[in-house]
Design a protein around this motif. Structure first.
Motif, PDB file in Angstrom:
ATOM      1  N   LEU A  29       0.817  -1.219   0.000  1.00 29.11           N
ATOM      2  CA  LEU A  29       0.000   0.000   0.000  1.00 29.11           C
ATOM      3  C   LEU A  29       0.848   1.267   0.000  1.00 29.11           C
ATOM      4  O   LEU A  29       0.379   2.331  -0.416  1.00 29.11           O
ATOM      5  CB  LEU A  29      -0.924   0.002   1.218  1.00 29.11           C
ATOM      6  CG  LEU A  29      -1.975  -1.103   1.263  1.00 29.11           C
ATOM      7  CD1 LEU A  29      -2.820  -0.988   2.528  1.00 29.11           C
ATOM      8  CD2 LEU A  29      -2.870  -1.048   0.032  1.00 29.11           C
ATOM      9  N   GLY A  30       2.098   1.159   0.431  1.00 27.76           N
ATOM     10  CA  GLY A  30       2.972   2.323   0.400  1.00 27.76           C
ATOM     11  C   GLY A  30       3.236   2.848  -0.998  1.00 27.76           C
ATOM     12  O   GLY A  30       3.664   3.990  -1.172  1.00 27.76           O
ATOM     13  N   GLY A  31       2.954   2.040  -2.024  1.00 25.02           N
ATOM     14  CA  GLY A  31       3.178   2.456  -3.406  1.00 25.02           C
ATOM     15  C   GLY A  31       2.021   3.211  -4.029  1.00 25.02           C
ATOM     16  O   GLY A  31       2.125   3.673  -5.174  1.00 25.02           O
ATOM     17  N   ILE A  32       0.911   3.361  -3.296  1.00 23.90           N
ATOM     18  CA  ILE A  32      -0.236   4.082  -3.853  1.00 23.90           C
ATOM     19  C   ILE A  32       0.157   5.511  -4.214  1.00 23.90           C
ATOM     20  O   ILE A  32       0.790   6.213  -3.430  1.00 23.90           O
ATOM     21  CB  ILE A  32      -1.404   4.098  -2.839  1.00 23.90           C
ATOM     22  CG1 ILE A  32      -1.979   2.688  -2.658  1.00 23.90           C
ATOM     23  CG2 ILE A  32      -2.513   5.052  -3.276  1.00 23.90           C
ATOM     24  CD1 ILE A  32      -3.031   2.592  -1.573  1.00 23.90           C
ATOM     25  N   GLY A  33      -0.212   5.934  -5.415  1.00 25.25           N
ATOM     26  CA  GLY A  33      -0.027   7.313  -5.825  1.00 25.25           C
ATOM     27  C   GLY A  33       1.337   7.650  -6.384  1.00 25.25           C
ATOM     28  O   GLY A  33       1.531   8.737  -6.929  1.00 25.25           O
ATOM     29  N   ARG A  34       2.299   6.747  -6.262  1.00 26.04           N
ATOM     30  CA  ARG A  34       3.652   7.070  -6.740  1.00 26.04           C
ATOM     31  C   ARG A  34       3.691   7.298  -8.249  1.00 26.04           C
ATOM     32  O   ARG A  34       4.520   8.060  -8.742  1.00 26.04           O
ATOM     33  CB  ARG A  34       4.617   5.942  -6.373  1.00 26.04           C
ATOM     34  CG  ARG A  34       4.934   5.868  -4.884  1.00 26.04           C
ATOM     35  CD  ARG A  34       5.933   4.770  -4.580  1.00 26.04           C
ATOM     36  NE  ARG A  34       6.234   4.678  -3.159  1.00 26.04           N
ATOM     37  CZ  ARG A  34       6.973   3.728  -2.618  1.00 26.04           C
ATOM     38  NH1 ARG A  34       7.518   2.797  -3.390  1.00 26.04           N
ATOM     39  NH2 ARG A  34       7.195   3.699  -1.313  1.00 26.04           N
TER      40      ARG A  34
END
Length: 269
Positions: free
Chosen positions: A46-51
Motif C-alpha cells: 500500500l505504500g506504493g499508492i499514488g507514486r
C-alpha cells in the motif's frame, strides 16, 4: 494495482475504500506472528499508492472478522514461549507495521467492533482515526500479565488522550466502552452496529475521495511531522508542506477550477 492475497487477511475493494479484515475469529483476531507478517506485507504494497499518479483506493479501513472482536490483543500463547529477545523482535516487527500505516499516502480508519485490547488498541491508534460500534471496548491490560504495552501504546495513547488519562488506563489495565472512549477523545464516532460502522467509515473515505489526493497525502505527512514539534518548528514544517502542495498539478487544477467556478478534475500528481 494488485493488493496481494494473505492467509490471515481479507482484502476487498469497496468503491474508493480498501476494506482489510483481520480474519482469525477463532482467536478473536489476536495478532499472532502470521497476522503481523501479513500486515507487514500488505502495508508494504500500500505504500506504493499514488507514486505513479494512480490512486486505486483513496483510503483504507481496518476491521476484524466476527461479532466479538476487532483485535483482542497480542497472541499470548505465542508470547509465552518467547524469551525477551524474541519478544523484542515481535514488538519491533509490529512497530514497523504501525509506522507504515501512519506513513501511507491515504487515510486509514480503524473500524472497531468488539474487543480492541492491548495490541488491538495499539493497532487502532496507529490509524488516522477510530470509529467504533456501540459494543466496542478498549484497553491496555498488559499490567495484568506483568507486562507493559509493546506495540506503541505508551507513545500513542498519551498522544490521543493526554498523559494523565494514558497513565490511568495503562497503570490500571482498565477496559472502557466506546462511549467513554468517545468522551476522552480516543474515538471519533460511535455507531449503533457493525453494519453502520463500516458504512460510516466507507462514507468518510468517499468524502475524502472528492478532494485532491496529493493534498490529502501532504496534509497527512505534515500532521504526522508536526505532532512532536514545538509551535515555531511546527509552523516551519507547515510552510514546507504548503510549498510542496502548492507545486502539485492537483493544486494548479484546484485553483484554476475555483477561479473558473467549475468542479475540479484532480490529476493525482
Amino acid at each position: 494495482m494488485d493488493f496481494g492475497t494473505y492467509k490471515t487477511l481479507l482484502v476487498e475493494k469497496r468503491g474508493n475504500a480498501l476494506l482489510v479484515t483481520i480474519n482469525q475469529p477463532e482467536s478473536l483476531n489476536a495478532l499472532a506472528a502470521a497476522v503481523v507478517e501479513d500486515l507487514h506485507a500488505l502495508t508494504g504494497v500500500l505504500g506504493g499508492i499514488g507514486r505513479d499518479a494512480q490512486w486505486p483506493v483513496r483510503g483504507v479501513i481496518i476491521t476484524g472478522a466476527g461479532e466479538k472482536s476487532f483485535v483482542a490483543g497480542a497472541n499470548i500463547l505465542e508470547m509465552n514461549s518467547m524469551d525477551s529477545a524474541a519478544a523484542a523482535a515481535y514488538g519491533r516487527r509490529m512497530h514497523e507495521v504501525t509506522l507504515r500505516l501512519e506513513a501511507l499516502p491515504v487515510p486509514v480508519i480503524a473500524a472497531v467492533n468488539g474487543f480492541a485490547l492491548g495490541g488491538g488498541c495499539e493497532l487502532a491508534m496507529a490509524c488516522d482515526f477510530l470509529y467504533a460500534s456501540a459494543n466496542a471496548s478498549f484497553g491496555q491490560p498488559e499490567v495484568n500479565l506483568g507486562l507493559v504495552p509493546g506495540f506503541g501504546g505508551s507513545v500513542r495513547l498519551q498522544q490521543r488522550v493526554g498523559i494523565g488519562m494514558a497513565r490511568e488506563l495503562i497503570f490500571t489495565g482498565r477496559r472502557i466502552k466506546s462511549a467513554e472512549a468517545l468522551r476522552i477523545g480516543l474515538v471519533n464516532q460511535v455507531f449503533e452496529d457493525v453494519e453502520s460502522l463500516l458504512a460510516g467509515a466507507k462514507n468518510t473515505i468517499e468524502e475524502i475521495a472528492a478532494k485532491a489526493p496529493t493534498a490529502v497525502s501532504n496534509a497527512k505527512d505534515a500532521i504526522n511531522e508536526i505532532a512532536g514539534l514545538n509551535v515555531a518548528d511546527g509552523l516551519e514544517a507547515e510552510v514546507r508542506s504548503f510549498m510542496k502542495a502548492f507545486e502539485t498539478a492537483d493544486s494548479v487544477e484546484g485553483r484554476a477550477a475555483f477561479v473558473a467556478k467549475r468542479a475540479p478534475e484532480f490529476p493525482g500528481r
